[in-house]
Write a protein that holds these residues in place. Structure first.
Motif, short mmCIF file in Angstrom:
data_model
loop_
_atom_site.label_atom_id
_atom_site.label_comp_id
_atom_site.label_asym_id
_atom_site.label_seq_id
_atom_site.Cartn_x
_atom_site.Cartn_y
_atom_site.Cartn_z
N PRO A 116 37.15 12.48 15.60
CA PRO A 116 36.38 12.71 16.68
C PRO A 116 35.57 14.17 16.44
CG PRO A 116 38.63 13.62 16.98
CD PRO A 116 38.64 12.81 15.72
N ILE A 117 34.39 14.24 17.28
CA ILE A 117 33.45 15.37 17.05
C ILE A 117 33.60 16.20 18.46
CG2 ILE A 117 31.01 16.03 17.05
CD1 ILE A 117 30.41 13.49 15.62
N SER A 118 33.86 17.45 18.20
CA SER A 118 33.96 18.54 19.33
C SER A 118 32.76 19.44 19.00
CB SER A 118 35.32 19.50 18.99
OG SER A 118 36.45 18.52 19.24
N TRP A 119 32.20 19.62 20.36
CA TRP A 119 31.24 20.22 20.58
C TRP A 119 31.36 21.64 21.28
CZ3 TRP A 119 26.18 18.32 19.12
CH2 TRP A 119 26.11 17.31 18.82
N ILE A 120 30.76 22.61 20.84
CA ILE A 120 30.56 23.93 21.48
C ILE A 120 29.85 23.83 22.51
CG2 ILE A 120 29.93 26.62 21.24
CD1 ILE A 120 30.45 25.99 18.10
N LYS A 121 30.12 24.20 23.70
CA LYS A 121 29.72 23.75 25.10
C LYS A 121 28.11 24.16 24.85
CE LYS A 121 31.67 23.80 28.92
NZ LYS A 121 32.36 24.31 30.26
#
Length: 97
Positions: free
Chosen positions: A7-12
């Motif tokens: 999964p790819i998590s993004w910094i908001k």
């Protein structure tokens, strides 16, 4: 053997900046991120010098601008993606007198 896609998590703030990228640039970046998430290396992904292994930069030139996505891959964790867009320096400056 089937590879699982991480999964790819993004910094908001990075995700908001990424959403401002032109659609063509977003598609190109997402394709490169998908290849990386599957354990491969996209042709447009380059290692960032001085940042250690697992930090990759995707730079896409588009209509005089450069759009960049930087992601860090850590074993056992998600991928975080800070994003930035910037003007490309198109050459020489006027002489200062």
């Amino acid at each position: 053997m089937t590879r699982s896609t991480r999964p790819i998590s993004w910094i908001k703030a990075a995700r908001r900046e990424f959403e401002k990228f032109p659609e063509t640039v977003r598609s190109t970046c997402l394709a490169a991120l998908t290849i990386t998430a599957k354990g491969g290396k996209a042709d447009i992904a380059k290692p960032m010098h001085g940042m250690g292994s697992g930090v990759i930069e995707i730079a896409v030139p588009f209509r005089g601008d450069a759009f960049r996505v930087v992601h860090a891959v850590q074993l056992g964790e998600d991928i975080s993606c800070p994003c930035v867009s910037e003007k490309i320096d198109t050459g020489h400056q006027d002489a200062q007198t």
